[in-house]
Structure formats: C-alpha cells, structure tokens
Design an enzyme around this catalytic site. Structure first.
Site, PDB file in Angstrom:
ATOM      1  N   CYS A   2       0.970  -1.346  -0.006  1.00  0.00           N
ATOM      2  CA  CYS A   2       0.144   0.092   0.103  1.00  0.00           C
ATOM      3  C   CYS A   2       0.973   1.083   0.053  1.00  0.00           C
ATOM      4  O   CYS A   2       1.904   1.098   0.177  1.00  0.00           O
ATOM      5  CB  CYS A   2      -0.911  -0.084   1.268  1.00  0.00           C
ATOM      6  SG  CYS A   2      -1.935  -1.320   1.573  1.00  0.00           S
ATOM      7  N   ARG A  27       1.210   1.560  -5.783  1.00  0.00           N
ATOM      8  CA  ARG A  27       1.610   0.636  -4.955  1.00  0.00           C
ATOM      9  C   ARG A  27       0.138   0.071  -4.294  1.00  0.00           C
ATOM     10  O   ARG A  27       0.123  -0.842  -3.590  1.00  0.00           O
ATOM     11  CB  ARG A  27       1.972   1.490  -3.626  1.00  0.00           C
ATOM     12  CG  ARG A  27       3.431   2.113  -3.987  1.00  0.00           C
ATOM     13  CD  ARG A  27       4.077   2.658  -2.592  1.00  0.00           C
ATOM     14  NE  ARG A  27       4.016   1.653  -1.657  1.00  0.00           N
ATOM     15  CZ  ARG A  27       5.078   0.985  -1.433  1.00  0.00           C
ATOM     16  NH1 ARG A  27       6.314   1.130  -2.271  1.00  0.00           N
ATOM     17  NH2 ARG A  27       5.444  -0.038  -0.467  1.00  0.00           N
ATOM     18  N   TRP A  74      -3.779  -1.707  -1.340  1.00  0.00           N
ATOM     19  CA  TRP A  74      -3.934  -2.778  -2.078  1.00  0.00           C
ATOM     20  C   TRP A  74      -4.262  -3.885  -1.116  1.00  0.00           C
ATOM     21  O   TRP A  74      -3.611  -4.347  -0.225  1.00  0.00           O
ATOM     22  CB  TRP A  74      -2.346  -3.038  -2.608  1.00  0.00           C
ATOM     23  CG  TRP A  74      -2.155  -4.403  -3.138  1.00  0.00           C
ATOM     24  CD1 TRP A  74      -1.654  -5.680  -2.687  1.00  0.00           C
ATOM     25  CD2 TRP A  74      -2.521  -4.525  -4.719  1.00  0.00           C
ATOM     26  NE1 TRP A  74      -1.739  -6.185  -3.701  1.00  0.00           N
ATOM     27  CE2 TRP A  74      -2.312  -5.823  -4.858  1.00  0.00           C
ATOM     28  CE3 TRP A  74      -3.338  -3.812  -5.556  1.00  0.00           C
ATOM     29  CZ2 TRP A  74      -2.436  -6.581  -5.999  1.00  0.00           C
ATOM     30  CZ3 TRP A  74      -3.514  -4.539  -6.869  1.00  0.00           C
ATOM     31  CH2 TRP A  74      -3.046  -5.859  -7.073  1.00  0.00           C
ATOM     32  N   ASN A 100       1.127   0.210   6.123  1.00  0.00           N
ATOM     33  CA  ASN A 100       1.614  -0.533   4.962  1.00  0.00           C
ATOM     34  C   ASN A 100       2.319  -1.635   5.535  1.00  0.00           C
ATOM     35  O   ASN A 100       3.481  -1.549   6.322  1.00  0.00           O
ATOM     36  CB  ASN A 100       2.248   0.283   3.871  1.00  0.00           C
ATOM     37  CG  ASN A 100       2.884  -0.650   2.883  1.00  0.00           C
ATOM     38  OD1 ASN A 100       2.489  -1.490   2.453  1.00  0.00           O
ATOM     39  ND2 ASN A 100       4.172  -0.340   2.502  1.00  0.00           N
ATOM     40  N   GLY A 101       1.874  -2.904   5.245  1.00  0.00           N
ATOM     41  CA  GLY A 101       2.607  -4.117   5.466  1.00  0.00           C
ATOM     42  C   GLY A 101       1.545  -5.110   5.993  1.00  0.00           C
ATOM     43  O   GLY A 101       0.336  -4.962   5.594  1.00  0.00           O
ATOM     44  N   GLU A 481       7.827 -20.409 -19.982  1.00  0.00           N
ATOM     45  CA  GLU A 481       7.671 -19.014 -19.451  1.00  0.00           C
ATOM     46  C   GLU A 481       9.003 -18.151 -20.047  1.00  0.00           C
ATOM     47  O   GLU A 481       8.295 -17.235 -20.580  1.00  0.00           O
ATOM     48  CB  GLU A 481       7.946 -19.174 -18.067  1.00  0.00           C
ATOM     49  CG  GLU A 481       7.728 -17.838 -17.453  1.00  0.00           C
ATOM     50  CD  GLU A 481       6.415 -16.854 -17.595  1.00  0.00           C
ATOM     51  OE1 GLU A 481       5.582 -17.613 -18.194  1.00  0.00           O
ATOM     52  OE2 GLU A 481       6.482 -15.971 -17.122  1.00  0.00           O
ATOM     53  N   LYS A 485       8.139 -14.964 -22.229  1.00  0.00           N
ATOM     54  CA  LYS A 485       8.438 -13.223 -21.662  1.00  0.00           C
ATOM     55  C   LYS A 485       9.169 -12.735 -22.989  1.00  0.00           C
ATOM     56  O   LYS A 485       8.897 -11.678 -23.341  1.00  0.00           O
ATOM     57  CB  LYS A 485       9.385 -13.690 -20.773  1.00  0.00           C
ATOM     58  CG  LYS A 485       9.170 -13.416 -19.363  1.00  0.00           C
ATOM     59  CD  LYS A 485       8.195 -12.674 -18.684  1.00  0.00           C
ATOM     60  CE  LYS A 485       6.723 -12.956 -19.159  1.00  0.00           C
ATOM     61  NZ  LYS A 485       5.693 -13.378 -18.311  1.00  0.00           N
ATOM     62  N   GLU A 488       6.761 -11.683 -25.691  1.00  0.00           N
ATOM     63  CA  GLU A 488       5.781 -10.478 -25.059  1.00  0.00           C
ATOM     64  C   GLU A 488       6.476  -9.210 -25.191  1.00  0.00           C
ATOM     65  O   GLU A 488       5.949  -8.183 -25.629  1.00  0.00           O
ATOM     66  CB  GLU A 488       5.465 -10.914 -23.758  1.00  0.00           C
ATOM     67  CG  GLU A 488       4.368 -11.491 -23.515  1.00  0.00           C
ATOM     68  CD  GLU A 488       3.978 -11.396 -21.851  1.00  0.00           C
ATOM     69  OE1 GLU A 488       4.850 -11.915 -21.066  1.00  0.00           O
ATOM     70  OE2 GLU A 488       3.110 -10.930 -21.624  1.00  0.00           O
ATOM     71  N   HIS A 504      12.170 -34.560 -33.283  1.00  0.00           N
ATOM     72  CA  HIS A 504      11.118 -35.236 -33.873  1.00  0.00           C
ATOM     73  C   HIS A 504      10.678 -34.164 -34.724  1.00  0.00           C
ATOM     74  O   HIS A 504       9.324 -34.028 -35.187  1.00  0.00           O
ATOM     75  CB  HIS A 504      10.024 -35.466 -32.945  1.00  0.00           C
ATOM     76  CG  HIS A 504      10.344 -36.671 -32.179  1.00  0.00           C
ATOM     77  ND1 HIS A 504      10.653 -37.947 -32.570  1.00  0.00           N
ATOM     78  CD2 HIS A 504      11.009 -36.682 -30.858  1.00  0.00           C
ATOM     79  CE1 HIS A 504      10.973 -38.738 -31.600  1.00  0.00           C
ATOM     80  NE2 HIS A 504      11.233 -37.922 -30.646  1.00  0.00           N
ATOM     81  N   LYS A 603      -3.077  -6.017 -19.523  1.00  0.00           N
ATOM     82  CA  LYS A 603      -2.627  -6.676 -18.151  1.00  0.00           C
ATOM     83  C   LYS A 603      -3.636  -7.429 -17.801  1.00  0.00           C
ATOM     84  O   LYS A 603      -3.460  -8.657 -17.333  1.00  0.00           O
ATOM     85  CB  LYS A 603      -2.312  -5.598 -17.143  1.00  0.00           C
ATOM     86  CG  LYS A 603      -1.880  -5.913 -15.780  1.00  0.00           C
ATOM     87  CD  LYS A 603      -0.353  -6.627 -15.828  1.00  0.00           C
ATOM     88  CE  LYS A 603       0.047  -7.251 -14.774  1.00  0.00           C
ATOM     89  NZ  LYS A 603       0.995  -7.994 -15.102  1.00  0.00           N
TER      90      LYS A 603
HETATM   91  C1  AGP Z   1       1.853 -12.717 -18.713  1.00  0.00           C
HETATM   92  O1  AGP Z   1       3.192 -12.251 -18.997  1.00  0.00           O
HETATM   93  C2  AGP Z   1       0.817 -12.275 -19.788  1.00  0.00           C
HETATM   94  N1  AGP Z   1       0.878 -10.920 -19.581  1.00  0.00           N
HETATM   95  C3  AGP Z   1      -0.114 -13.192 -19.585  1.00  0.00           C
HETATM   96  O2  AGP Z   1       0.184 -14.391 -20.320  1.00  0.00           O
HETATM   97  C4  AGP Z   1      -1.078 -13.479 -18.310  1.00  0.00           C
HETATM   98  O3  AGP Z   1      -0.252 -14.385 -17.470  1.00  0.00           O
HETATM   99  C5  AGP Z   1      -2.199 -14.143 -18.684  1.00  0.00           C
HETATM  100  O4  AGP Z   1      -3.167 -13.442 -19.422  1.00  0.00           O
HETATM  101  C6  AGP Z   1      -3.151 -14.530 -17.496  1.00  0.00           C
HETATM  102  O5  AGP Z   1      -3.347 -13.598 -16.725  1.00  0.00           O
HETATM  103  P1  AGP Z   1      -3.980 -13.693 -14.947  1.00  0.00           P
HETATM  104  O6  AGP Z   1      -2.977 -14.355 -14.577  1.00  0.00           O
HETATM  105  O7  AGP Z   1      -4.239 -12.391 -14.729  1.00  0.00           O
HETATM  106  O8  AGP Z   1      -5.216 -14.536 -15.351  1.00  0.00           O
END
Ligand code: AGP
Length: 608
Positions: A2, A27, A74, A100-101, A481, A485, A488, A504, A603
């Site tokens: 927060c 935050r 938060w 905050n904490g 993963e 990254k 993206e 394969h 996001k």
């Molecule tokens: C991760 O870097 C991405 N932005 C995306 O794959 C994300 O993880 C996915 O859309 C799921 O989101 P969520 O965890 O908010 O459900």
C-alpha cells in the site's frame, strides 16, 4: 503493498496528502482515505475505489487542518470496501493510523483486545494497531506507539495521529519502506520518494525499528529506547518518474528485482520451520484430501506455466494425478469433473475471462475450487470459497514476473500440504523441503547479482529474429515461460520445446547461428540434456544454458552459462526463471521496445 503519506505543516493537509497519494497509486488502488486533525478532533474520509473517488468525496466534505495522514490500499486482509479502507481508528476516533505491511499476529492481538472489551469494525489486520495504541495511551503518543509496535509481528510502516496531541505525527517502520521529507517548516512521511518531490528533495531514510516524531518545531528520529538518532539528510537528485519506479527505468525491471521479497511474503505464515504447512483459512481435512482422485490446474499464459510447475510438484511430492489446462481449451473439451475433483485456478489479476469461465464450469459440476490470485476482492476471489493469495503486491508491467514466482511458491505450498496430509513424505523430508524453500529469497537475490552476464548476452544477440528454448522436466516448464516473456516484450519469435522432442521435427530449423537457450538444472536429466544440446550445437546453434552452480559438464558443451545457486530440483524454476525474465527485458530494451506496455497486450484479459 500500500502507499502511506503523512504531513505536518501550515498548508491544508488534505490537498498535500491527496497529491502525495496520487504518486503512490502504483502501490495500490483499490481504496483510499485521509485523516486530518481539525482543532481537537480527527476527521476521516475514506472510500473504496481509485483515488479519484476520494477526491470527489473530499470536494463535498472539505477537511480543515494542517496535520494528517493518507493511504492508498492494496487489499490483503479484507476485501476492498469503505470500511476496510484506511485510516483505521480507535473506538472514540481520537487515534488514527495508516499502515503498509502485514501484521502476522493480528488474530491473536484482536482476540486479546476483544477480551479487554475492544470492538472491531473492519476485517483488516491494521485495525489492531489504533486499538493497541489506545490501550497503551497514557498521555504520551510516542510511548503508546512504541509499546504497541513491540507487540506487532510482521511488517509495517505506520503513520499515527492523535487528537489529544493535535500538532504531532508519529511514524514507525519494520520491513516496509518509509521515508521522511524535510521541507521549510513542513514535514512529511511517505512510502516512497515521489510522494514528496513536489515539496522537498531532502529526505531521511528510516531503518527497521526506528520511530519518527514530527511537529511544527521539526523532526526527531528515535530508537526503540526513545534515544534520538542523528541521521544525515539525503538529497534526492532523480526525477519523479524514475523515483516512482524505485530508480529503475521500467516497472518490469523493478518487479523482477522485487521477487526475493515477494517470494518471502508469499511464504509468510505458511512455510515455517518446525511447524506444519498451512493454507491460511482453508479447511481441507485429510479425509477430503484422500478423497481427491484428480486435480485440474487451469489458467492462462504465465499463470498456466506456473500450473505446469504445480503439476510436477504435486505429482512428485503428493502423488495425486494432476492435469494442467489452458482455460480457453478446458471449458470446451467436456472435461470429466465430479465431486472428487479438485480444481486449482491460477490468475494474477483474478479477472481473466477464460479462467473465470472454467471456474464457473467446475463449480457447476460440483468440484471444489481453490483460487490462487494476487488481487484481493477480484472476481475469482469472490467466486471461490477457497482463496490462496500470492503476496506479490501490484504488478504494473504487462509481462508477469513477480506474480509467476509467487504462484510457484503457492504451488509448492499446496504440494507440501497435500504430502503432509497424505503421508507421502516423512516429517523429516517435509522439514528439509521447507528449509530449502526458506532459502529461496536469498538465492533469488544472488541470481539478481549476476544480471550483467544476461545483459551482456542480450546486447550481443538482440538482433535475432528467432530463438529456441529447450529443457527437460521442470526446465521445460521454465523454458515455456522464458519463451513467452521474450515474445511478449521483445517481439522476437521464439519456441519452447521439450529437449527430447526437438529431433522429432523442429531441429530442421536449427542452422548456423540459431540461438538456443537450454535449461539444465534438473540433476537427473542433465546427461540427457547435454545430448540434446549437442544435437543443436553440431548443427551450428549458439547455446546459452542455465544450470546449477558447480555443474561443470554443461559449461563444456555450450557457448555461455548462467549459473543459479544450488537448490533441490523441484524448486529450481523459482531461480532459473529470473535470468530468462532479465534476458527478455534486456533484449527488448536493446530493441527499443515499450517493455511495460507491449503492443497488442493488456494486463487483464477480460474478453474470451
Ligand atoms: C504474462 O506475462 C501475460 N501478460 C499473460 O500471459 C497473463 O499471464 C495471462 O493473461 C493470465 O493473466 P492472469 O494471471 O491475470 O489470469
């Protein structure tokens, strides 16, 4: 996480507080509030939602007074609501606190105070603080805050005002950030420097277990014995934008570096030496666990990749069959769900449309659902009976980093909890695994110290247009993963393959100079992985491997290696993902990409 602010001066406190809070919204932003002393009483205005809601409320309820505290929340304990918003006060409203904490022993303290006749109105951990201060108050606010602080376990940065000492503000910190701003006849506290920069660039940094007292005559920093500490002023030279990102150029970099703390916070009160693994308030009996015949882990994107690690961990440690599914596929493939099914939903935002649909489907078919999410009060958290929060704090960058590692921590916690109840591991084996988990924050710090190796590799390879990530077992999960990254944030095409699967088909794409990132942290699979690495190097690939410290055999067959500290195989993803996050970040920076807001992405994906 927060944001808190506090002000003592000659200007109207509410405007200064609001302006400070606006710089701390990164935050937390699910509710906000201020408390200002007007002559001999405190007025508190707070509400759910963004700061704009509070601003609106203040327009119709203007506050007079030059001493006050403010908060942007938060949520951790208790959903976002007007009542749970800070500041929190004692019963007669003479003491108000922003915090905050996380107060880990708040249940215990609440019960002790209730036994003494104190009443609580919110669901927050914070509310014990003003009540405790009230309990100790005997005409000296500093004394009462010190006594209350000595009872608190956990982390806190607090700002406290008291209408019986109207010109004064007292603050304290332990394991949560707090800075003190020193202006001309005006003084401030804040969780972060940007909140102060419009007023002053002269600050004191506080250490843990230090207290601050400020009034019109100045600021004093005190130790736990009330002895004054002399501290040098630090003059801030960064601009506000950089400061909001903690001195980092981007939120993604900041969030990658916050991982050691996020890992630690997510283990708090769940993984402890000598104590059974606990799942917060979730009641899951041995009988219920024995009755589970299958677990589905359902999620999207990065959260799905955390689920893949979860499958390995749960099957290995607790011997329960697990299927992992991407949410958009799960709901349309008529999965076999019944009352013996346990579903684990993972979602950082708690708002992802496909994940929510899968949750609803499973619930309708009678499955028990546990949600793993980072956002208190999110739809996912409200629609499931059982929620395990990842304590990563707000993740602002679109590319998920710290949420992923905390999701891994929750997956391990669940695996250990199941193992403990099913008896698939002995007490000493569980104790060893917990001890190892508790070393992860420190080891993650060590990985971050080697950032330059990754940066150097990125600066030599950022012009690539295609890359491969390979790994076996958990290294394959991390490869997926790492590859996501990279795509993206840097827009470089990459694919993740199981090491043994390459021959394969995809090996046809390997040619002189193709960059391959190879994971080799899994001891039992290192030999096999070395064979897979040789398959690509003989065809001209340039290989960067990630391996455990001391693993010399890998170094001999690759172009460069990033070492991560030695760790038990199952926990390696927490450490090995960090160089891959950094690699994606630095490749993107070198290409001039907008890392925090990559093109075409959002996001929170609230459409199907
Ligand atoms: C991760 O870097 C991405 N932005 C995306 O794959 C994300 O993880 C996915 O859309 C799921 O989101 P969520 O965890 O908010 O459900």
């Amino acid at each position: 996480m927060c944001g808190i602010v506090g002000f003592v001066g000659i200007d109207k406190a509410s405007s200064v507080l609001l302006e400070g809070l606006s710089k701390l919204e990164y935050r937390g932003y699910d509710s906000a509030g201020v408390a200002v002393i007007d002559k001999d009483h405190i007025n508190v205005i707070k509400c759910k939602g963004r700061l704009a809601n509070l601003e609106k409320k203040l327009e119709s309820h203007p506050l007079n007074g030059c001493v006050g505290i403010g908060h942007t929340r938060w949520a951790t304990h208790g959903e976002p609501s007007d009542i749970n918003a800070h500041p929190h006060s004692n019963a007669d409203g003479t003491i108000s606190v922003v915090h905050n904490g996380i107060i880990e022993n708040y249940v215990e303290l609440r019960n002790e105070l209730k036994a003494k006749g104190y009443k609580f109105v919110s669901e927050t951990d914070t509310e014990v603080i003003p009540q405790l201060i009230d309990y100790f108050y005997d005409g000296d606010l500093v004394d009462a805050v010190m006594k209350a602080a000595s009872k608190l376990q956990g982390s806190y940065a607090i700002g406290v005002i008291c209408s019986k000492e109207p010109g004064k503000l007292v603050a304290a910190r332990k394991d949560s950030p707090l800075v003190v701003g020193v202006g001309k006849g005006e003084y401030f506290i804040a969780s972060d420097i940007p909140a102060l920069l419009n007023h002053t660039r002269d600050v004191y940094f506080l250490n843990d277990n230090e207290f601050v007292v400020m009034d019109n005559s100045g600021v004093k920093i005190l130790d736990e014995n009330k002895k004054e500490i002399k501290r040098d002023i630090y003059h801030v030279t960064w601009n506000a934008n950089a400061a909001e990102k903690g001195g980092y150029d981007h939120f993604m970099a900041k969030e990658i570096h916050e991982q050691p703390k996020a890992i630690k916070d997510t283990m708090t009160s769940r993984i402890m030496k000598g104590k059974p693994v606990t799942l917060d308030n979730i009641s899951l009996t041995k009988e219920q666990i024995d009755n589970i015949d299958k677990i589905y882990i359902v999620a999207c994107g990065t959260a799905y990749h955390a689920g893949v690690v979860g499958k390995y961990a749960i099957e290995k440690l607790a011997r329960i069959p697990v299927e992992v599914d991407v949410a958009s596929e799960f709901r349309y493939r008529e999965p076999i769900i019944n009352k013996k099914t346990l579903m684990i939903i993972i979602s950082q935002s708690g708002e992802t449309a496909d994940t929510l649909a899968a949750l609803r489907e499973a619930k309708a078919k009678g499955a028990r659902v546990i949600a793993v999410t980072n956002v208190v009060g999110s739809t996912v958290s409200r629609e499931t009976d059982d929620v395990l929060y990842t304590w990563a704090g707000p993740e602002i960058a679109v590319a998920s980093t710290k949420a992923y590692v905390t999701q891994l921590i929750v997956m391990y916690t669940l695996a250990l909890f199941f193992a403990q109840n099913k008896g698939t591991l002995s007490d000493s084996e569980i104790e060893n695994l917990k001890a190892e988990m508790l070393t992860l924050p420190e080891k993650a710090e060590q990985v971050l110290e080697n950032e330059d190796v990754v940066k150097d590799f990125a600066s030599k390879n950022y012009a690539e247009s295609d890359m491969f990530y390979i790994g076996r077992g958990l290294d394959y999960a991390v490869a997926m993963e790492g590859s996501l990254k990279l795509k993206e944030v840097s827009y470089i095409h990459s694919e993740a393959y199981a090491g043994g699967e390459l021959k394969h088909g995809p090996i046809a794409l390997i040619e002189k100079g193709t960059v391959v990132i190879a994971g080799a942290t899994q001891q039992k699979l290192v030999e096999k992985m070395i064979s897979n690495i040789k398959e690509v190097t003989t065809r001209g690939a340039k290989v960067l491997a990630f391996a455990l410290e001391g693993s010399k055999e890998v170094k001999d067959v690759v172009d460069s290696v990033i070492y991560v500290p030695k760790v038990i195989d199952v926990f390696a993803p927490v450490l090995s993902v960090i160089p891959l996050q950094l690699l994606a970040y630095y490749m993107a920076i070198k290409k001039g990409c907008d890392v925090d807001k990559p093109r075409n992405l959002a996001k929170s994906v609230t459409v199907e």
